[in-house]
Design an enzyme around this catalytic site. Structure first.
Site, PDB file in Angstrom:
ATOM      1  N   CYS A 115       0.819  -1.228   0.000  1.00 29.19           N
ATOM      2  CA  CYS A 115       0.000   0.000   0.000  1.00 29.19           C
ATOM      3  C   CYS A 115       0.848   1.271   0.000  1.00 29.19           C
ATOM      4  O   CYS A 115       0.374   2.342  -0.367  1.00 29.19           O
ATOM      5  CB  CYS A 115      -0.937   0.006   1.200  1.00 29.19           C
ATOM      6  SG  CYS A 115      -2.126  -1.330   1.121  1.00 29.19           S
ATOM      7  N   HIS A 252      -3.284   7.541   1.795  1.00 34.02           N
ATOM      8  CA  HIS A 252      -3.661   6.211   1.314  1.00 34.02           C
ATOM      9  C   HIS A 252      -5.062   5.919   1.849  1.00 34.02           C
ATOM     10  O   HIS A 252      -5.386   6.229   2.990  1.00 34.02           O
ATOM     11  CB  HIS A 252      -2.662   5.176   1.831  1.00 34.02           C
ATOM     12  CG  HIS A 252      -3.123   3.772   1.630  1.00 34.02           C
ATOM     13  ND1 HIS A 252      -3.582   3.320   0.419  1.00 34.02           N
ATOM     14  CD2 HIS A 252      -3.225   2.721   2.498  1.00 34.02           C
ATOM     15  CE1 HIS A 252      -3.926   2.048   0.532  1.00 34.02           C
ATOM     16  NE2 HIS A 252      -3.719   1.667   1.783  1.00 34.02           N
ATOM     17  N   ASN A 282      -9.966   0.047  -0.674  1.00 30.79           N
ATOM     18  CA  ASN A 282      -8.510   0.124  -0.589  1.00 30.79           C
ATOM     19  C   ASN A 282      -7.922  -0.437  -1.892  1.00 30.79           C
ATOM     20  O   ASN A 282      -8.001  -1.636  -2.141  1.00 30.79           O
ATOM     21  CB  ASN A 282      -8.041  -0.691   0.617  1.00 30.79           C
ATOM     22  CG  ASN A 282      -6.536  -0.649   0.825  1.00 30.79           C
ATOM     23  OD1 ASN A 282      -5.792  -0.212  -0.062  1.00 30.79           O
ATOM     24  ND2 ASN A 282      -6.082  -1.105   1.971  1.00 30.79           N
TER      25      ASN A 282
END
Ligand code: UT7
Length: 325
Positions: A115, A252, A282
């Site tokens: 990520c 993020h 996500n």
């Protein structure tokens, strides 16, 4: 006096057309729209079509970034693609993007920091541009996490989505001073002691399979806000800026509670937060450039604005970047 900086010329994104809602998921696993929204802020996510690959989505995002920047693909001499879901184990998906764009010079490679991948890719491209070896880069985050998910595991399958985002970075000599545009600092961190808290249980040298994503969600959550705020504080120390100077916070997009908790701890006003987790879920390395493209499409970001980017994820890896638009 001038200073060599990596300036963002343009940003683009690509989302697959299929929308998977929380209600759709509640038909597959024991979950509910209410649980997902309350715990994560996610309402829906996009899922790549059968046969649609990470490099295809990356190429679409790259084309849109090149159009936004108003530059030709042929001016690109560096492609850094952040992904944990490459088309194949090798070659790098970045070379597929390079070939699809008709580029035959310079370098193209993938970078894997889960990520945090986009922040890592931005830092890598920035260093290569400022060292003088390259002049214009495509920095891309692209993921097909839907292919890694265990669709029977409600604790993970509701969280992730697919997509791609890209920026064009240009090496420029900017007049030195507080208004110089470009990347001001990047801060990267990792701590492999946490590697089994978020991982994929397969790979070429271990099982010979692709594997499925596994996560101790509560453990990741427990570390997230502290790690994010620490690395952002380091970015502030490196530049002399504070939260009060930030125009846009582009985090993020893993969980709305982590985003809001980090902003609150840093003292960043809610109106400055760019949030897309509600619509994208996500998307790992793609989430920051997707959020950036979203804010640009809404004409929220203007020339001279100070942007704070941050991410945290598997490894653990985490990082932050400050840049003047
Ligand atoms: O990209 C960076 C890496 N990822 C992250 O940043 C994710 C970090 N973690 C999180 O965002 C959160 O921990 C989650 C959203 C994954 C989970 O939220 P939580 O508030 O930490 O919930 P929990 O894991 O503590 O689970 C609470 C309950 C459990 O039931 P019991 O044991 O209390 O009876 C779970 O079994 O919720 C249950 N649960 C669900 N219920 C309905 C877990 N997943 C679901 C689900 N639907 N999808």
């Amino acid at each position: 006096m001038t200073i060599r900086r990596s300036v963002v010329l343009g940003c683009g994104s690509y989302l697959p057309s299929h929308v998977l809602t929380n209600e759709d998921l509640a038909l597959k696993v024991d979950t509910s729209d209410e649980w997902i929204v309350q715990r994560t802020g996610i309402h829906e996510r996009r899922i790549a079509a059968p046969g649609e690959t990470t490099s295809q989505m990356a190429t679409q995002a790259a084309r849109s970034a090149l159009a936004h920047a108003r530059v030709e693909a042929q001016s690109i001499d560096l492609i850094v693609l952040a992904t944990s879901t490459p088309d194949n184990t090798f070659p790098a998906s970045a070379v597929s993007v390079q070939a699809d764009l008709g580029i035959t010079r310079g370098a193209a490679f993938d970078l894997q920091a889960v990520c945090s991948g986009f922040v890592y890719a931005l830092a890598t491209a920035d260093a290569l541009l400022r060292s003088g070896g390259f002049s214009r880069a495509l920095v891309i985050g692209a993921e097909t996490f839907s292919r890694l998910l265990d669709w029977t595991d409600r604790s993970t399958c509701v969280l992730f989505g697919d997509g791609a985002g890209a920026v064009v970075l240009d090496a420029q000599d900017q007049p030195e001073g507080p208004n110089a545009r470009g990347i001001l600092t990047t801060q990267l961190r990792s701590d492999g002691r946490h590697k089994s808290k978020l991982y994929v249980d397969g790979g070429p040298s271990s099982t010979g399979t692709v594997g499925h994503l596994r996560m101790e969600g509560r453990e990741v959550f427990r570390h997230a806000v502290a790690m994010i705020t620490d690395v952002v504080e380091d970015a502030f120390k490196a530049t002399g800026y504070t939260s009060a100077d930030i125009d846009w916070f582009i985090p993020h997009q893993a969980n709305k509670r982590i985003i809001d908790g980090s902003a609150h701890k840093l003292g960043i006003a809610p109106a400055k937060i760019v949030t897309t987790v509600d619509r994208h879920g996500n998307t790992s390395a793609a989430s920051i450039p997707l959020a950036l493209a979203d804010a640009l499409a809404e004409r929220r970001i203007k020339r001279g604005d100070l942007l704070l980017l941050e991410a945290m994820g598997g490894g653990f890896t985490w990082g932050a970047a400050l840049l003047r638009w």
